[in-house]
Design an enzyme around this catalytic site. Structure first.
Site, PDB file in Angstrom:
ATOM      1  N   LYS A  50      18.733 167.405 136.307  1.00  0.00           N
ATOM      2  CA  LYS A  50      18.945 166.762 137.610  1.00  0.00           C
ATOM      3  C   LYS A  50      20.365 166.203 137.719  1.00  0.00           C
ATOM      4  O   LYS A  50      20.990 166.278 138.781  1.00  0.00           O
ATOM      5  CB  LYS A  50      17.916 165.654 137.829  1.00  0.00           C
ATOM      6  CG  LYS A  50      16.495 166.137 138.030  1.00  0.00           C
ATOM      7  CD  LYS A  50      16.350 167.025 139.258  1.00  0.00           C
ATOM      8  CE  LYS A  50      16.469 166.248 140.550  1.00  0.00           C
ATOM      9  NZ  LYS A  50      16.220 167.115 141.747  1.00  0.00           N
ATOM     10  N   THR A  92      16.828 161.600 140.983  1.00  0.00           N
ATOM     11  CA  THR A  92      15.988 160.634 140.291  1.00  0.00           C
ATOM     12  C   THR A  92      16.826 159.561 139.621  1.00  0.00           C
ATOM     13  O   THR A  92      17.994 159.799 139.260  1.00  0.00           O
ATOM     14  CB  THR A  92      15.136 161.354 139.224  1.00  0.00           C
ATOM     15  OG1 THR A  92      14.464 160.394 138.404  1.00  0.00           O
ATOM     16  CG2 THR A  92      16.017 162.205 138.303  1.00  0.00           C
ATOM     17  N   ASP A  93      16.237 158.391 139.427  1.00  0.00           N
ATOM     18  CA  ASP A  93      16.927 157.333 138.688  1.00  0.00           C
ATOM     19  C   ASP A  93      17.066 157.668 137.204  1.00  0.00           C
ATOM     20  O   ASP A  93      17.854 157.035 136.485  1.00  0.00           O
ATOM     21  CB  ASP A  93      16.219 155.991 138.863  1.00  0.00           C
ATOM     22  CG  ASP A  93      14.763 155.979 138.402  1.00  0.00           C
ATOM     23  OD1 ASP A  93      14.258 157.018 137.927  1.00  0.00           O
ATOM     24  OD2 ASP A  93      14.118 154.919 138.517  1.00  0.00           O
ATOM     25  N   GLU A  94      16.346 158.687 136.737  1.00  0.00           N
ATOM     26  CA  GLU A  94      16.399 159.026 135.316  1.00  0.00           C
ATOM     27  C   GLU A  94      17.757 159.581 134.889  1.00  0.00           C
ATOM     28  O   GLU A  94      18.063 159.615 133.688  1.00  0.00           O
ATOM     29  CB  GLU A  94      15.283 160.007 134.965  1.00  0.00           C
ATOM     30  CG  GLU A  94      13.896 159.417 135.150  1.00  0.00           C
ATOM     31  CD  GLU A  94      12.792 160.306 134.626  1.00  0.00           C
ATOM     32  OE1 GLU A  94      12.961 160.898 133.540  1.00  0.00           O
ATOM     33  OE2 GLU A  94      11.758 160.416 135.314  1.00  0.00           O
ATOM     34  N   TYR A 106      14.820 167.232 131.483  1.00  0.00           N
ATOM     35  CA  TYR A 106      14.601 167.065 132.919  1.00  0.00           C
ATOM     36  C   TYR A 106      15.744 166.282 133.559  1.00  0.00           C
ATOM     37  O   TYR A 106      16.383 166.745 134.512  1.00  0.00           O
ATOM     38  CB  TYR A 106      13.274 166.354 133.188  1.00  0.00           C
ATOM     39  CG  TYR A 106      13.191 165.756 134.570  1.00  0.00           C
ATOM     40  CD1 TYR A 106      13.316 166.560 135.703  1.00  0.00           C
ATOM     41  CD2 TYR A 106      13.013 164.383 134.756  1.00  0.00           C
ATOM     42  CE1 TYR A 106      13.268 166.015 136.988  1.00  0.00           C
ATOM     43  CE2 TYR A 106      12.958 163.832 136.032  1.00  0.00           C
ATOM     44  CZ  TYR A 106      13.091 164.648 137.143  1.00  0.00           C
ATOM     45  OH  TYR A 106      13.049 164.104 138.399  1.00  0.00           O
TER      46      TYR A 106
END
Length: 355
Positions: A160, A130-132, A156
């Site tokens: 990741k 994810t870009d997060e 989260y």
């Protein structure tokens, strides 16, 4: 001909990927591993033929190892993840277990079968991230690139980021052929109504408040799930081992603009189809009111990232990827899907079709 193992293949993005791959490459063999938690459902795969689903936890390394050997798997696409930020704030343990320990279990199984047992077969372990993991951007900051340092701000995104590091380490230390993709915010069919767009669609239809965090000006880049699947396909077919690729939709929008677009789309649908009023009598649109009357601003999420934006120039230049769906067109199609699939979203919300 490839033999694919798709983990999390009964979830939102995983199921869309299985559908995409089966349609585009019907001669390839696919098996799915999914624990069928609240986020996975057999119904997401209705109509997909010849794709066995094994209800299994990816942390069960011996079971994964046996499947890799039995089905001569040469490609793993890892979608299996806990992915809802709010849930990670309330209960981070599940995110550590699935996203970190689970990914490591898959890597161990892949290393054992593909490297340690000396098969020497060409292989690929693709990890969907994810870009997060990159953290938060200011309003004028340049978009995230593949070399942006990680700065995760939620349990989260931290989980990741950790799993990304493990995948990279297995490439560099053991020679496992891996790739990683960082996607922006996905939307489309089969997305559980806990994420913004499907939640607000369903709430509009049920006449329930639309809770908007803070001022609603948190910005995200929106990517239709079909375009995400196309991007992963390009990476699997042509991406270089050991590389990371950002996959973006190319449309940055504040959450408030997305909410307004959902409300306007629902109102337009009711105006075009009067039968919707009898199906959804609690919807404001069924009562001649604008759906936006349901909007309510609530306290902001803890650690809420202000802006995400990905620079996907690498995958565009190297692999020829470009998103095909504009947000406007993708949202129209998504709204139409949820209106046509009321039985699906009601069942997933009450958990009756998760098994």
């Amino acid at each position: 001909m490839a033999n694919l193992l798709v983990t999390g293949g009964a979830g939102f993005i995983g199921a869309n990927f299985v559908r995409h791959w089966r349609q585009r490459r019907p001669d390839d063999a696919i098996i799915i591993v999914d624990a069928l938690t609240y986020a996975g459902s057999r119904s997401n795969l209705d109509g997909v033929s010849d794709v066995p689903l094994f209800v299994e936890d990816i942390r069960n390394t011996p079971a994964i190892r046996a499947l890799l050997a039995r089905y001569r798997i040469d490609t793993i696409v890892n979608f299996a993840a806990e992915s809802h930020v709010d849930r990670s704030i309330d209960g981070p343990d599940a995110f550590i277990d699935t996203n970190i320990v689970g990914t490591h279990s898959l890597l161990k199984a892949a290393k054992a079968v593909w490297l340690d047992e000396g098969s020497g077969q060409p292989h690929r372990f693709h990890h969907v991230s994810t870009d997060e993991v990159y953290g938060s951007l200011g309003p004028h900051d340049r978009a995230f690139t593949e070399t942006t340092p990680f700065a995760p701000n939620s349990p989260y995104s931290a989980s990741k980021a950790a799993s990304d590091h493990l995948v990279r380490a297995y490439q560099r230390t053991y020679g496992l052929e891996t790739s990683i993709s960082h996607c922006s915010n996905n939307y489309g069919p089969y997305q559980l109504p806990e994420k913004l767009i499907p939640l607000f669609v369903v709430n509009c239809l049920r006449g329930i408040d639309l809770p908007i965090y803070g001022d609603g000006m948190n910005v995200r880049d929106w990517l239709h799930v079909d375009d995400h699947c196309r991007g992963i396909e390009r990476i699997l077919l042509s991406g270089r081992p050991g590389q990371t690729y950002n996959i973006g939709g190319g449309e940055e929008l504040p959450n408030l603009a997305v909410v307004n677009a959902v409300c306007a789309g629902i109102d337009a649908a009711f105006e075009a189809d009067p039968s919707l009023a009898s199906r959804f009598p609690d919807a404001p649109a069924a009562q001649g009111r604008a759906s936006e009357c349901l909007k309510r601003h609530v306290a902001d999420r803890l650690g809420h990232d202000r802006r995400y934006a990905v620079d996907d120039g690498k995958i565009r230049k190297e692999l020829g990827y470009t998103p095909e769906r504009s947000f406007a067109a993708g949202l129209r199609a998504t709204l139409a899907w949820y209106l046509a699939n009321e039985c699906w979203w009601r069942a997933v919300m009450d958990g009756s079709n998760s098994r």
